[in-house]
Design a protein around this motif. Structure first.
Motif, PDB file in Angstrom:
ATOM      1  N   ASP A  63     -28.142 -13.241   4.825  1.00 30.51           N
ATOM      2  CA  ASP A  63     -28.153 -13.120   6.296  1.00 30.51           C
ATOM      3  C   ASP A  63     -29.540 -12.811   6.850  1.00 30.51           C
ATOM      4  O   ASP A  63     -29.830 -13.136   7.998  1.00 30.51           O
ATOM      5  CB  ASP A  63     -27.199 -11.996   6.719  1.00 30.51           C
ATOM      6  N   SER A  64     -30.370 -12.134   6.048  1.00 33.24           N
ATOM      7  CA  SER A  64     -31.653 -11.654   6.579  1.00 33.24           C
ATOM      8  C   SER A  64     -32.711 -11.682   5.487  1.00 33.24           C
ATOM      9  O   SER A  64     -32.401 -11.870   4.304  1.00 33.24           O
ATOM     10  CB  SER A  64     -31.497 -10.221   7.120  1.00 33.24           C
ATOM     11  N   ILE A  66     -35.490 -12.136   2.769  1.00 35.88           N
ATOM     12  CA  ILE A  66     -35.812 -13.119   1.739  1.00 35.88           C
ATOM     13  C   ILE A  66     -34.627 -14.049   1.494  1.00 35.88           C
ATOM     14  O   ILE A  66     -34.786 -15.270   1.344  1.00 35.88           O
ATOM     15  CB  ILE A  66     -36.251 -12.375   0.454  1.00 35.88           C
ATOM     16  N   GLU A  89     -23.359  -7.070   9.455  1.00 32.20           N
ATOM     17  CA  GLU A  89     -24.441  -8.057   9.628  1.00 32.20           C
ATOM     18  C   GLU A  89     -23.929  -9.405  10.137  1.00 32.20           C
ATOM     19  O   GLU A  89     -24.620 -10.427   9.993  1.00 32.20           O
ATOM     20  CB  GLU A  89     -25.165  -8.251   8.287  1.00 32.20           C
ATOM     21  N   ASP A 113     -18.318  -5.947   0.850  1.00 33.29           N
ATOM     22  CA  ASP A 113     -19.174  -4.954   0.205  1.00 33.29           C
ATOM     23  C   ASP A 113     -19.258  -5.200  -1.300  1.00 33.29           C
ATOM     24  O   ASP A 113     -18.259  -5.109  -2.015  1.00 33.29           O
ATOM     25  CB  ASP A 113     -18.598  -3.553   0.486  1.00 33.29           C
ATOM     26  N   LEU A 114     -20.456  -5.477  -1.767  1.00 31.05           N
ATOM     27  CA  LEU A 114     -20.673  -5.843  -3.172  1.00 31.05           C
ATOM     28  C   LEU A 114     -20.542  -4.662  -4.131  1.00 31.05           C
ATOM     29  O   LEU A 114     -20.588  -4.856  -5.345  1.00 31.05           O
ATOM     30  CB  LEU A 114     -22.070  -6.468  -3.348  1.00 31.05           C
ATOM     31  N   ASN A 140     -29.473 -11.453  -4.785  1.00 32.96           N
ATOM     32  CA  ASN A 140     -30.610 -10.994  -3.988  1.00 32.96           C
ATOM     33  C   ASN A 140     -30.317  -9.737  -3.169  1.00 32.96           C
ATOM     34  O   ASN A 140     -31.236  -9.024  -2.781  1.00 32.96           O
ATOM     35  CB  ASN A 140     -31.026 -12.167  -3.074  1.00 32.96           C
ATOM     36  N   ALA A 142     -29.583  -6.024  -1.958  1.00 30.80           N
ATOM     37  CA  ALA A 142     -30.050  -4.760  -2.532  1.00 30.80           C
ATOM     38  C   ALA A 142     -29.926  -3.619  -1.550  1.00 30.80           C
ATOM     39  O   ALA A 142     -29.945  -3.811  -0.340  1.00 30.80           O
ATOM     40  CB  ALA A 142     -31.511  -4.887  -2.966  1.00 30.80           C
ATOM     41  N   SER A 190     -36.027  -9.169  -8.203  1.00 33.39           N
ATOM     42  CA  SER A 190     -36.506  -7.853  -8.621  1.00 33.39           C
ATOM     43  C   SER A 190     -37.542  -7.386  -7.595  1.00 33.39           C
ATOM     44  O   SER A 190     -37.365  -7.577  -6.389  1.00 33.39           O
ATOM     45  CB  SER A 190     -37.083  -7.941 -10.033  1.00 33.39           C
ATOM     46  N   TYR A 204     -34.091   3.048  -6.813  1.00 34.45           N
ATOM     47  CA  TYR A 204     -34.277   1.618  -6.525  1.00 34.45           C
ATOM     48  C   TYR A 204     -35.161   0.956  -7.589  1.00 34.45           C
ATOM     49  O   TYR A 204     -34.834  -0.104  -8.138  1.00 34.45           O
ATOM     50  CB  TYR A 204     -34.904   1.470  -5.135  1.00 34.45           C
ATOM     51  N   LYS A 208     -34.581  -2.225 -10.260  1.00 29.54           N
ATOM     52  CA  LYS A 208     -35.392  -3.449 -10.228  1.00 29.54           C
ATOM     53  C   LYS A 208     -35.939  -3.768 -11.626  1.00 29.54           C
ATOM     54  O   LYS A 208     -36.102  -4.938 -11.988  1.00 29.54           O
ATOM     55  CB  LYS A 208     -36.506  -3.310  -9.185  1.00 29.54           C
ATOM     56  N   GLY A 235     -43.710  -8.656  -3.766  1.00 31.73           N
ATOM     57  CA  GLY A 235     -44.461  -7.495  -3.289  1.00 31.73           C
ATOM     58  C   GLY A 235     -43.921  -7.151  -1.907  1.00 31.73           C
ATOM     59  O   GLY A 235     -42.751  -7.416  -1.616  1.00 31.73           O
ATOM     60  N   PHE A 237     -42.714  -7.551   1.608  1.00 33.04           N
ATOM     61  CA  PHE A 237     -42.322  -8.615   2.539  1.00 33.04           C
ATOM     62  C   PHE A 237     -41.756  -7.996   3.810  1.00 33.04           C
ATOM     63  O   PHE A 237     -41.045  -6.992   3.751  1.00 33.04           O
ATOM     64  CB  PHE A 237     -41.313  -9.579   1.881  1.00 33.04           C
ATOM     65  N   THR A 239     -39.357  -7.505   6.107  1.00 32.67           N
ATOM     66  CA  THR A 239     -37.911  -7.691   6.289  1.00 32.67           C
ATOM     67  C   THR A 239     -37.302  -6.394   6.824  1.00 32.67           C
ATOM     68  O   THR A 239     -37.921  -5.321   6.738  1.00 32.67           O
ATOM     69  CB  THR A 239     -37.202  -8.031   4.968  1.00 32.67           C
ATOM     70  N   GLN A 242     -37.069  -2.612   5.139  1.00 29.88           N
ATOM     71  CA  GLN A 242     -38.080  -1.547   5.166  1.00 29.88           C
ATOM     72  C   GLN A 242     -37.882  -0.567   6.320  1.00 29.88           C
ATOM     73  O   GLN A 242     -37.786   0.634   6.071  1.00 29.88           O
ATOM     74  CB  GLN A 242     -39.483  -2.171   5.173  1.00 29.88           C
TER      75      GLN A 242
HETATM   76  P1  NAD Z   1     -32.697  -7.518   3.623  1.00 31.49           P
HETATM   77  O1  NAD Z   1     -32.206  -6.205   4.109  1.00 31.49           O
HETATM   78  O2  NAD Z   1     -32.937  -8.557   4.628  1.00 31.49           O
HETATM   79  O3  NAD Z   1     -31.697  -8.093   2.535  1.00 31.49           O
HETATM   80  C1  NAD Z   1     -30.921  -7.294   1.714  1.00 31.49           C
HETATM   81  C2  NAD Z   1     -29.480  -7.686   1.925  1.00 31.49           C
HETATM   82  O4  NAD Z   1     -28.662  -6.997   0.976  1.00 31.49           O
HETATM   83  C3  NAD Z   1     -28.877  -7.316   3.269  1.00 31.49           C
HETATM   84  O5  NAD Z   1     -29.057  -8.321   4.221  1.00 31.49           O
HETATM   85  C4  NAD Z   1     -27.402  -7.118   2.948  1.00 31.49           C
HETATM   86  O6  NAD Z   1     -26.651  -8.248   3.347  1.00 31.49           O
HETATM   87  C5  NAD Z   1     -27.354  -7.042   1.446  1.00 31.49           C
HETATM   88  N1  NAD Z   1     -26.613  -5.861   0.994  1.00 31.49           N
HETATM   89  C6  NAD Z   1     -27.073  -4.603   0.847  1.00 31.49           C
HETATM   90  N2  NAD Z   1     -26.070  -3.803   0.429  1.00 31.49           N
HETATM   91  C7  NAD Z   1     -24.964  -4.592   0.314  1.00 31.49           C
HETATM   92  C8  NAD Z   1     -23.617  -4.361  -0.079  1.00 31.49           C
HETATM   93  N3  NAD Z   1     -23.199  -3.143  -0.474  1.00 31.49           N
HETATM   94  N4  NAD Z   1     -22.747  -5.392  -0.037  1.00 31.49           N
HETATM   95  C9  NAD Z   1     -23.161  -6.625   0.353  1.00 31.49           C
HETATM   96  N5  NAD Z   1     -24.416  -6.899   0.711  1.00 31.49           N
HETATM   97  C10 NAD Z   1     -25.304  -5.901   0.686  1.00 31.49           C
HETATM   98  O7  NAD Z   1     -34.013  -7.218   2.784  1.00 31.49           O
HETATM   99  P2  NAD Z   1     -34.943  -8.127   1.837  1.00 31.49           P
HETATM  100  O8  NAD Z   1     -36.234  -7.434   1.818  1.00 31.49           O
HETATM  101  O9  NAD Z   1     -34.878  -9.529   2.220  1.00 31.49           O
HETATM  102  O10 NAD Z   1     -34.280  -7.918   0.416  1.00 31.49           O
HETATM  103  C11 NAD Z   1     -33.916  -9.019  -0.411  1.00 31.49           C
HETATM  104  C12 NAD Z   1     -34.289  -8.696  -1.838  1.00 31.49           C
HETATM  105  O11 NAD Z   1     -35.717  -8.608  -1.940  1.00 31.49           O
HETATM  106  C13 NAD Z   1     -33.757  -7.377  -2.360  1.00 31.49           C
HETATM  107  O12 NAD Z   1     -33.311  -7.551  -3.689  1.00 31.49           O
HETATM  108  C14 NAD Z   1     -34.967  -6.475  -2.348  1.00 31.49           C
HETATM  109  O13 NAD Z   1     -34.879  -5.451  -3.309  1.00 31.49           O
HETATM  110  C15 NAD Z   1     -36.036  -7.472  -2.694  1.00 31.49           C
HETATM  111  N6  NAD Z   1     -37.400  -7.060  -2.395  1.00 31.49           N
HETATM  112  C16 NAD Z   1     -37.808  -6.906  -1.112  1.00 31.49           C
HETATM  113  C17 NAD Z   1     -39.111  -6.502  -0.862  1.00 31.49           C
HETATM  114  C18 NAD Z   1     -39.640  -6.311   0.535  1.00 31.49           C
HETATM  115  O14 NAD Z   1     -40.742  -5.831   0.690  1.00 31.49           O
HETATM  116  N7  NAD Z   1     -38.897  -6.690   1.565  1.00 31.49           N
HETATM  117  C19 NAD Z   1     -39.978  -6.261  -1.929  1.00 31.49           C
HETATM  118  C20 NAD Z   1     -39.541  -6.422  -3.222  1.00 31.49           C
HETATM  119  C21 NAD Z   1     -38.233  -6.835  -3.437  1.00 31.49           C
END
Ligand code: NAD
Ligand code: MG
Length: 299
Positions: A63-64, A66, A89, A113-114, A140, A142, A190, A204, A208, A235, A237, A239, A242
């Motif tokens: 949904d959001s 990455i 969401e 809910d995962l 993906n 987290a 990761s 967290y 990872k 690294g 991103f 989103t 944060q």
């Molecule tokens: P994001 O919040 O947009 O995406 C994370 C998504 O996880 C949420 O949209 C949500 O739908 C889902 N989620 C969380 N808990 C859940 C649950 N209990 N049940 C179902 N869905 C659930 O953030 P993002 O930054 O795009 O994160 C995507 C991936 O990238 C994650 O694995 C995150 O660890 C990783 N990551 C992000 C960054 C960064 O800086 N943004 C850096 C390193 C890794």
């Protein structure tokens, strides 16, 4: 940003917004409408070239952030896409579904809910029914909630982070494996946190690192049936993860400033890696970790 703006050769350090960013607390899970500056998930800037024509993909957390960027890219490359997300969401998920359908592709929406094993399994089944099979699995989703001290990480916190980031990965991979045919691809997300963990992301970062080990082990099993599995390690991103508790607001303000680019990556800047690993162009790539870290590296 438009396709031309994004793909014209230029100094990448100046291609996207740099900190300082406004402080902007919002509750978890974050909502895209509430993050400033607006992230580039590829809505106007990603163009496809048929790399995934007819493929069927499931993206958790599509949904959001990455996952959204991967969903948009996959649909533009010709794939049908199922996205999972939390019920809160729905608005973000509806926007992504509209973008997928605008490409003439099928979108399947999977709110739930995962941290529930039964939901993880049902979600995979609904994908297979809704798309007629599964060729690309992107794990993906987290949970990332910073805590300053080890004493502050409650068992509830620890459990929820483990369930979301590790258990769900296992339940989903296990349910999906029987459906994966030769040529299919599994991609997990990761982080640089697996290699260089922050003091405030103890639980967290642990997950990872676990994702890297799990995916490498799984890749050895899956190659016996002609299926590849790889890890993407981002690294910083830009989103909603944060500002919604992933980092303290002072760090949100300076997010990405520590990289050689002096800015965070935008989600669209990592989407091509998810496309490569999903597509047959990645035919000799398995058990690898792809860093997209803005120069921090993952060694
Ligand atoms: P994001 O919040 O947009 O995406 C994370 C998504 O996880 C949420 O949209 C949500 O739908 C889902 N989620 C969380 N808990 C859940 C649950 N209990 N049940 C179902 N869905 C659930 O953030 P993002 O930054 O795009 O994160 C995507 C991936 O990238 C994650 O694995 C995150 O660890 C990783 N990551 C992000 C960054 C960064 O800086 N943004 C850096 C390193 C890794
Ligand atoms: Mg989200």
């Amino acid at each position: 940003m438009t396709v031309t703006d994004r793909l014209t050769p230029q100094d990448p350090r100046n291609q996207y917004p740099k900190p300082p960013f406004p402080q902007q607390p919002q509750p978890a899970p974050g909502e895209v409408a509430r993050i400033q500056p607006v992230p580039d998930h590829g809505e106007h800037s990603y163009t496809g070239s048929g790399k995934l024509t007819g493929r069927r993909a499931l993206i958790t957390g599509g949904d959001s952030g990455i996952g959204r960027a991967a969903a948009i890219a996959y649909a533009r490359e010709g794939a049908d896409v199922a996205i999972s997300y939390l019920e809160a969401e729905q608005r973000d998920a509806d926007e992504v579904a509209e973008l997928i359908r605008a490409e003439g592709r099928t979108a399947v929406l999977l709110p739930g809910d995962l941290t529930s094993e039964s939901w993880c399994r049902e979600m995979v089944e609904r994908t297979v029914v809704g798309l007629g099979g599964l060729d690309i699995l992107v794990i993906n989703a987290a949970r990332q909630q910073f805590r300053e001290n080890v004493e502050e990480i409650s068992s509830e916190d620890f459990d929820r982070t483990m369930k979301t980031n590790l258990y769900a990965m296992h339940w989903i991979a296990q349910a999906a494996t029987p459906h994966l045919q030769p040529g299919a691809s599994v991609i997990t997300t990761s982080s640089v946190q697996a290699y260089d963990p922050s003091d405030i992301l103890l639980d967290y970062a642990t997950t990872k690192a676990g994702i890297v080990a799990y995916t490498k082990a799984l890749s050895k099993q899956l190659m016996k049936k002609g299926v590849r599995a790889n890890v993407v390690a981002p690294g910083p991103f830009w989103t909603v993860l944060q500002p919604s508790g992933g980092q303290p607001q002072e760090k949100v303000e300076q997010f990405g400033s520590q990289t050689p680019f002096e800015r965070p990556g935008q989600p669209v800047e990592i989407a091509p890696v998810y496309v490569l690993l999903a597509s047959q162009e990645g035919s000799y790539i398995t058990g690898e970790v792809y860093g997209v870290t803005g120069g921090a590296g993952i060694a």
